[in-house]
Design a protein around this motif. Structure first.
Motif, PDB file in Angstrom:
ATOM      1  N   LYS A  56      38.697  49.872  38.549  1.00 10.43           N
ATOM      2  CA  LYS A  56      37.980  51.105  38.214  1.00 10.43           C
ATOM      3  C   LYS A  56      36.463  50.962  38.267  1.00 10.43           C
ATOM      4  O   LYS A  56      35.736  51.922  38.038  1.00 10.43           O
ATOM      5  CB  LYS A  56      38.396  51.606  36.828  1.00 10.43           C
ATOM      6  N   ARG A  57      35.974  49.786  38.572  1.00 13.46           N
ATOM      7  CA  ARG A  57      34.531  49.599  38.674  1.00 13.46           C
ATOM      8  C   ARG A  57      34.015  50.252  39.951  1.00 13.46           C
ATOM      9  O   ARG A  57      34.756  50.475  40.897  1.00 13.46           O
ATOM     10  CB  ARG A  57      34.171  48.118  38.626  1.00 13.46           C
ATOM     11  N   LYS A  58      32.736  50.502  39.966  1.00 15.14           N
ATOM     12  CA  LYS A  58      32.137  51.287  41.052  1.00 15.14           C
ATOM     13  C   LYS A  58      31.752  50.477  42.283  1.00 15.14           C
ATOM     14  O   LYS A  58      31.450  51.047  43.317  1.00 15.14           O
ATOM     15  CB  LYS A  58      30.903  52.039  40.535  1.00 15.14           C
ATOM     16  N   SER A  59      31.757  49.156  42.167  1.00 15.21           N
ATOM     17  CA  SER A  59      31.343  48.367  43.326  1.00 15.21           C
ATOM     18  C   SER A  59      32.297  47.199  43.543  1.00 15.21           C
ATOM     19  O   SER A  59      32.978  46.751  42.618  1.00 15.21           O
ATOM     20  CB  SER A  59      29.916  47.831  43.135  1.00 15.21           C
ATOM     21  N   ASP A  60      32.319  46.722  44.773  1.00 13.69           N
ATOM     22  CA  ASP A  60      33.129  45.548  45.099  1.00 13.69           C
ATOM     23  C   ASP A  60      32.650  44.325  44.323  1.00 13.69           C
ATOM     24  O   ASP A  60      33.456  43.493  43.914  1.00 13.69           O
ATOM     25  CB  ASP A  60      33.084  45.259  46.604  1.00 13.69           C
ATOM     26  N   LYS A  61      31.340  44.227  44.112  1.00 14.74           N
ATOM     27  CA  LYS A  61      30.788  43.101  43.358  1.00 14.74           C
ATOM     28  C   LYS A  61      31.337  43.093  41.929  1.00 14.74           C
ATOM     29  O   LYS A  61      31.729  42.041  41.413  1.00 14.74           O
ATOM     30  CB  LYS A  61      29.257  43.182  43.342  1.00 14.74           C
ATOM     31  N   ASP A  62      31.363  44.256  41.306  1.00 12.18           N
ATOM     32  CA  ASP A  62      31.918  44.348  39.945  1.00 12.18           C
ATOM     33  C   ASP A  62      33.414  44.026  39.948  1.00 12.18           C
ATOM     34  O   ASP A  62      33.898  43.328  39.055  1.00 12.18           O
ATOM     35  CB  ASP A  62      31.697  45.740  39.361  1.00 12.18           C
ATOM     36  N   PHE A  63      34.128  44.540  40.916  1.00 17.41           N
ATOM     37  CA  PHE A  63      35.565  44.280  41.012  1.00 17.41           C
ATOM     38  C   PHE A  63      35.798  42.775  41.168  1.00 17.41           C
ATOM     39  O   PHE A  63      36.646  42.185  40.485  1.00 17.41           O
ATOM     40  CB  PHE A  63      36.162  45.063  42.176  1.00 17.41           C
ATOM     41  N   ALA A  64      35.022  42.135  42.032  1.00 11.86           N
ATOM     42  CA  ALA A  64      35.161  40.690  42.252  1.00 11.86           C
ATOM     43  C   ALA A  64      34.892  39.922  40.959  1.00 11.86           C
ATOM     44  O   ALA A  64      35.559  38.916  40.679  1.00 11.86           O
ATOM     45  CB  ALA A  64      34.216  40.225  43.359  1.00 11.86           C
ATOM     46  N   ILE A 105      49.726  33.826  42.353  1.00 10.38           N
ATOM     47  CA  ILE A 105      48.750  34.808  41.880  1.00 10.38           C
ATOM     48  C   ILE A 105      47.337  34.251  42.035  1.00 10.38           C
ATOM     49  O   ILE A 105      46.423  34.970  42.455  1.00 10.38           O
ATOM     50  CB  ILE A 105      49.050  35.194  40.416  1.00 10.38           C
ATOM     51  N   GLY A 106      47.152  32.980  41.733  1.00  7.08           N
ATOM     52  CA  GLY A 106      45.838  32.355  41.899  1.00  7.08           C
ATOM     53  C   GLY A 106      45.341  32.412  43.335  1.00  7.08           C
ATOM     54  O   GLY A 106      44.167  32.720  43.579  1.00  7.08           O
ATOM     55  N   ARG A 107      46.232  32.119  44.265  1.00 10.37           N
ATOM     56  CA  ARG A 107      45.843  32.197  45.685  1.00 10.37           C
ATOM     57  C   ARG A 107      45.482  33.632  46.067  1.00 10.37           C
ATOM     58  O   ARG A 107      44.514  33.878  46.797  1.00 10.37           O
ATOM     59  CB  ARG A 107      46.964  31.677  46.576  1.00 10.37           C
ATOM     60  N   MET A 108      46.246  34.578  45.560  1.00  9.49           N
ATOM     61  CA  MET A 108      45.984  35.983  45.875  1.00  9.49           C
ATOM     62  C   MET A 108      44.653  36.438  45.286  1.00  9.49           C
ATOM     63  O   MET A 108      43.888  37.149  45.945  1.00  9.49           O
ATOM     64  CB  MET A 108      47.130  36.856  45.354  1.00  9.49           C
ATOM     65  N   LEU A 109      44.379  36.038  44.055  1.00 14.14           N
ATOM     66  CA  LEU A 109      43.103  36.407  43.426  1.00 14.14           C
ATOM     67  C   LEU A 109      41.930  35.831  44.201  1.00 14.14           C
ATOM     68  O   LEU A 109      40.931  36.517  44.433  1.00 14.14           O
ATOM     69  CB  LEU A 109      43.059  35.923  41.975  1.00 14.14           C
ATOM     70  N   SER A 110      42.060  34.591  44.619  1.00 13.42           N
ATOM     71  CA  SER A 110      40.988  33.940  45.374  1.00 13.42           C
ATOM     72  C   SER A 110      40.738  34.660  46.693  1.00 13.42           C
ATOM     73  O   SER A 110      39.581  34.931  47.051  1.00 13.42           O
ATOM     74  CB  SER A 110      41.364  32.483  45.627  1.00 13.42           C
ATOM     75  N   GLY A 111      41.805  34.986  47.394  1.00 13.24           N
ATOM     76  CA  GLY A 111      41.668  35.691  48.663  1.00 13.24           C
ATOM     77  C   GLY A 111      41.059  37.076  48.483  1.00 13.24           C
ATOM     78  O   GLY A 111      40.217  37.506  49.284  1.00 13.24           O
ATOM     79  N   PHE A 112      41.468  37.749  47.449  1.00 15.35           N
ATOM     80  CA  PHE A 112      40.945  39.094  47.164  1.00 15.35           C
ATOM     81  C   PHE A 112      39.463  39.033  46.835  1.00 15.35           C
ATOM     82  O   PHE A 112      38.659  39.834  47.330  1.00 15.35           O
ATOM     83  CB  PHE A 112      41.741  39.710  46.007  1.00 15.35           C
ATOM     84  N   GLN A 113      39.073  38.047  46.019  1.00 20.32           N
ATOM     85  CA  GLN A 113      37.652  37.882  45.685  1.00 20.32           C
ATOM     86  C   GLN A 113      36.818  37.648  46.940  1.00 20.32           C
ATOM     87  O   GLN A 113      35.743  38.227  47.105  1.00 20.32           O
ATOM     88  CB  GLN A 113      37.459  36.708  44.729  1.00 20.32           C
ATOM     89  N   LEU A 116      36.303  40.816  48.918  1.00 19.17           N
ATOM     90  CA  LEU A 116      35.364  41.747  48.310  1.00 19.17           C
ATOM     91  C   LEU A 116      33.914  41.280  48.408  1.00 19.17           C
ATOM     92  O   LEU A 116      32.997  42.103  48.401  1.00 19.17           O
ATOM     93  CB  LEU A 116      35.712  41.973  46.828  1.00 19.17           C
ATOM     94  N   THR A 117      33.701  39.975  48.490  1.00 21.68           N
ATOM     95  CA  THR A 117      32.326  39.465  48.507  1.00 21.68           C
ATOM     96  C   THR A 117      31.859  39.079  49.902  1.00 21.68           C
ATOM     97  O   THR A 117      30.719  38.612  50.060  1.00 21.68           O
ATOM     98  CB  THR A 117      32.194  38.253  47.562  1.00 21.68           C
ATOM     99  N   ALA A 118      32.703  39.262  50.896  1.00 17.42           N
ATOM    100  CA  ALA A 118      32.327  38.894  52.276  1.00 17.42           C
ATOM    101  C   ALA A 118      31.330  39.862  52.866  1.00 17.42           C
ATOM    102  O   ALA A 118      31.180  40.964  52.498  1.00 17.42           O
ATOM    103  CB  ALA A 118      33.566  38.833  53.158  1.00 17.42           C
TER     104      ALA A 118
END
Length: 118
Positions: A56-64, A105-113, A116-118
């Motif tokens: 629900k955050r407004k930016s990818d940086k916040d989501f990451a 889940i850890g691998r998925m979180l890492s990939g998602f982060q 979002l930060t790329a």
């Protein structure tokens, strides 16, 4: 169908882990009700909760940032699982199964982060 946090695969996996942890902790000793049982449940739920909040955050940086917090809660959960296993509150099969879920889940979180930060 509207897109919500429920559509995020890593949230789905995290929610499944929370449900499984609630099931296995029902058999923990009553003396752990306000100790390890609570800590394990809270750290696992925190993984899914941080994904939801970040969504629900407004930016990818916040989501990451919230995905990073979810990852930290996941590490805490992994430790609590190890402790429960070492104390013989968790059967070997349950420990292995839950650990495998947590690693995924850890691998998925890492990939998602990273996405979002790329």
């Amino acid at each position: 169908m509207a897109y919500t946090f429920k559509n995020i695969l890593v949230w789905q996996k995290s929610h499944e882990l929370v449900l499984e942890i609630y099931k296995v902790t029902r058999t923990f000793p009553s003396s752990e009700k306000f100790g390890l049982t609570t800590q394990l449940r809270r750290s696992a739920a925190s993984v899914a909760t941080n994904i939801v909040e970040g969504y629900k955050r407004k930016s990818d940086k916040d989501f990451a940032h919230f995905l990073n917090m979810a990852d930290a809660s996941l590490e805490e959960t992994k430790y609590h699982l190890l402790l429960a296993y070492d104390l013989r509150y968790l059967a070997k099969d349950d420990y292995k199964r839950l650990s495998i879920m947590a690693e995924e889940i850890g691998r998925m979180l890492s990939g998602f982060q990273k996405k979002l930060t790329a």
